[in-house]
Design a protein around this motif. Structure first.
Motif, PDB file in Angstrom:
ATOM      1  N   THR A   1       0.834  -1.207   0.000  1.00 44.05           N
ATOM      2  CA  THR A   1       0.000   0.000   0.000  1.00 44.05           C
ATOM      3  C   THR A   1       0.867   1.254   0.000  1.00 44.05           C
ATOM      4  N   LEU A   2       1.875   1.296   0.869  1.00 49.66           N
ATOM      5  CA  LEU A   2       2.787   2.450   0.899  1.00 49.66           C
ATOM      6  C   LEU A   2       3.525   2.597  -0.424  1.00 49.66           C
ATOM      7  N   TYR A   3       3.973   1.473  -0.971  1.00 48.12           N
ATOM      8  CA  TYR A   3       4.678   1.491  -2.256  1.00 48.12           C
ATOM      9  C   TYR A   3       3.760   2.045  -3.353  1.00 48.12           C
ATOM     10  N   ALA A   4       2.496   1.656  -3.321  1.00 57.38           N
ATOM     11  CA  ALA A   4       1.540   2.147  -4.316  1.00 57.38           C
ATOM     12  C   ALA A   4       1.301   3.646  -4.149  1.00 57.38           C
ATOM     13  N   LEU A   5       1.209   4.115  -2.909  1.00 58.91           N
ATOM     14  CA  LEU A   5       1.016   5.548  -2.670  1.00 58.91           C
ATOM     15  C   LEU A   5       2.224   6.358  -3.149  1.00 58.91           C
ATOM     16  N   ILE A   6       3.406   5.875  -2.830  1.00 52.65           N
ATOM     17  CA  ILE A   6       4.627   6.546  -3.283  1.00 52.65           C
ATOM     18  C   ILE A   6       4.727   6.446  -4.802  1.00 52.65           C
ATOM     19  N   GLY A   7       4.358   5.277  -5.325  1.00 58.12           N
ATOM     20  CA  GLY A   7       4.330   5.113  -6.781  1.00 58.12           C
ATOM     21  C   GLY A   7       3.359   6.092  -7.420  1.00 58.12           C
ATOM     22  N   GLY A   8       2.244   6.353  -6.741  1.00 59.41           N
ATOM     23  CA  GLY A   8       1.290   7.344  -7.234  1.00 59.41           C
ATOM     24  C   GLY A   8       1.912   8.730  -7.317  1.00 59.41           C
ATOM     25  N   SER A   9       2.697   9.082  -6.298  1.00 57.87           N
ATOM     26  CA  SER A   9       3.367  10.388  -6.353  1.00 57.87           C
ATOM     27  C   SER A   9       4.406  10.404  -7.482  1.00 57.87           C
ATOM     28  N   ASN A  10       5.040   9.264  -7.712  1.00 56.98           N
ATOM     29  CA  ASN A  10       5.993   9.171  -8.826  1.00 56.98           C
ATOM     30  C   ASN A  10       5.287   9.310 -10.170  1.00 56.98           C
ATOM     31  N   VAL A  11       4.095   8.736 -10.277  1.00 55.69           N
ATOM     32  CA  VAL A  11       3.318   8.851 -11.520  1.00 55.69           C
ATOM     33  C   VAL A  11       2.946  10.317 -11.760  1.00 55.69           C
ATOM     34  N   ILE A  12       2.582  11.030 -10.700  1.00 56.72           N
ATOM     35  CA  ILE A  12       2.253  12.449 -10.844  1.00 56.72           C
ATOM     36  C   ILE A  12       3.476  13.224 -11.341  1.00 56.72           C
ATOM     37  N   ILE A  13       4.633  12.955 -10.750  1.00 59.23           N
ATOM     38  CA  ILE A  13       5.871  13.606 -11.199  1.00 59.23           C
ATOM     39  C   ILE A  13       6.157  13.231 -12.646  1.00 59.23           C
ATOM     40  N   ASP A  14       6.067  11.945 -12.950  1.00 55.44           N
ATOM     41  CA  ASP A  14       6.328  11.430 -14.288  1.00 55.44           C
ATOM     42  C   ASP A  14       5.406  12.086 -15.316  1.00 55.44           C
ATOM     43  N   PHE A  15       4.103  12.059 -15.051  1.00 54.22           N
ATOM     44  CA  PHE A  15       3.122  12.602 -16.003  1.00 54.22           C
ATOM     45  C   PHE A  15       3.268  14.110 -16.158  1.00 54.22           C
ATOM     46  N   THR A  16       3.567  14.801 -15.070  1.00 48.53           N
ATOM     47  CA  THR A  16       3.757  16.248 -15.155  1.00 48.53           C
ATOM     48  C   THR A  16       4.915  16.577 -16.091  1.00 48.53           C
ATOM     49  N   ILE A  17       6.026  15.900 -15.888  1.00 43.86           N
ATOM     50  CA  ILE A  17       7.197  16.145 -16.736  1.00 43.86           C
ATOM     51  C   ILE A  17       6.911  15.734 -18.175  1.00 43.86           C
ATOM     52  N   LEU A  18       6.312  14.552 -18.367  1.00 45.89           N
ATOM     53  CA  LEU A  18       5.996  14.105 -19.727  1.00 45.89           C
ATOM     54  C   LEU A  18       5.070  15.092 -20.438  1.00 45.89           C
ATOM     55  N   ASN A  19       4.022  15.530 -19.749  1.00 46.17           N
ATOM     56  CA  ASN A  19       3.072  16.441 -20.385  1.00 46.17           C
ATOM     57  C   ASN A  19       3.696  17.799 -20.696  1.00 46.17           C
ATOM     58  N   ILE A  20       4.585  18.264 -19.855  1.00 47.87           N
ATOM     59  CA  ILE A  20       5.303  19.510 -20.154  1.00 47.87           C
ATOM     60  C   ILE A  20       6.163  19.315 -21.403  1.00 47.87           C
ATOM     61  N   LEU A  21       6.895  18.209 -21.472  1.00 53.59           N
ATOM     62  CA  LEU A  21       7.747  17.950 -22.640  1.00 53.59           C
ATOM     63  C   LEU A  21       6.920  17.752 -23.907  1.00 53.59           C
ATOM     64  N   TRP A  22       5.807  17.031 -23.801  1.00 50.42           N
ATOM     65  CA  TRP A  22       4.932  16.839 -24.964  1.00 50.42           C
ATOM     66  C   TRP A  22       4.381  18.182 -25.446  1.00 50.42           C
ATOM     67  N   LYS A  23       3.969  19.015 -24.491  1.00 47.67           N
ATOM     68  CA  LYS A  23       3.395  20.324 -24.846  1.00 47.67           C
ATOM     69  C   LYS A  23       4.456  21.224 -25.492  1.00 47.67           C
ATOM     70  N   ILE A  24       5.647  21.246 -24.926  1.00 47.82           N
ATOM     71  CA  ILE A  24       6.727  22.092 -25.455  1.00 47.82           C
ATOM     72  C   ILE A  24       7.108  21.674 -26.871  1.00 47.82           C
ATOM     73  N   THR A  25       7.224  20.358 -27.092  1.00 51.52           N
ATOM     74  CA  THR A  25       7.702  19.875 -28.396  1.00 51.52           C
ATOM     75  C   THR A  25       6.585  19.620 -29.396  1.00 51.52           C
ATOM     76  N   GLY A  26       5.387  19.357 -28.896  1.00 51.28           N
ATOM     77  CA  GLY A  26       4.288  19.000 -29.788  1.00 51.28           C
ATOM     78  C   GLY A  26       4.385  17.570 -30.310  1.00 51.28           C
ATOM     79  N   ILE A  27       5.305  16.771 -29.738  1.00 53.16           N
ATOM     80  CA  ILE A  27       5.508  15.379 -30.161  1.00 53.16           C
ATOM     81  C   ILE A  27       4.969  14.468 -29.056  1.00 53.16           C
TER      82      ILE A  27
END
Length: 130
Positions: free
Chosen positions: A7-33
């Motif tokens: 459960t703790l691993y999943a919660l921490i993994g959830g925070s990692n997914v938020i970090i991951d998706f935030t960075i990915l979406n910023i990069l996708w938006k900046i590049t348009g790719i």
């Protein structure tokens, strides 16, 4: 004990997914790719941020151990590479015919869940074993 850790691993993994998706979406938006092999580079960039976050919180709360950061990042690096490959392949095959932005995020979530389950057990029994 294992359910609490999972459960703790999943919660921490959830925070990692938020970090991951935030960075990915910023990069996708900046590049348009949003699809293709560029996602491997984008995942490498996001990996740096979320691996530091994941190591800190999993070491302190989930496994409460002295796991090696080098071992942790090695395992997470392999998981991130598999994750990036899954993301790259899935993002090219928009089987639902939805917007590419939404499909890229669905692909990223599927890849994260796929690699996260295996990573938990490797971390529990190899990296942070007691």
């Amino acid at each position: 004990m294992i359910m609490k850790q999972l459960t703790l691993y999943a919660l921490i993994g959830g925070s990692n997914v938020i970090i991951d998706f935030t960075i990915l979406n910023i990069l996708w938006k900046i590049t348009g790719i949003y699809k293709g092999c560029i996602n491997i580079l984008f995942k490498a960039i996001s990996f740096i941020a979320y691996s530091i976050n994941g190591y800190h919180w999993n070491k302190k709360y989930t496994f409460k151990g002295e796991g090696s950061y080098l071992k942790f990042t090695s395992v997470m690096g392999i998981a991130a590479m598999l994750n990036a490959i899954i993301l790259s392949i899935m993002s090219n095959k928009n089987i639902l015919g939805i917007s590419q932005v939404l499909w890229a995020n669905i692909s990223a979530l599927t890849a994260s869940i796929s690699t996260g389950i295996g990573s938990f057990f490797i971390n529990k029994f190899y990296i942070f074993k007691k």
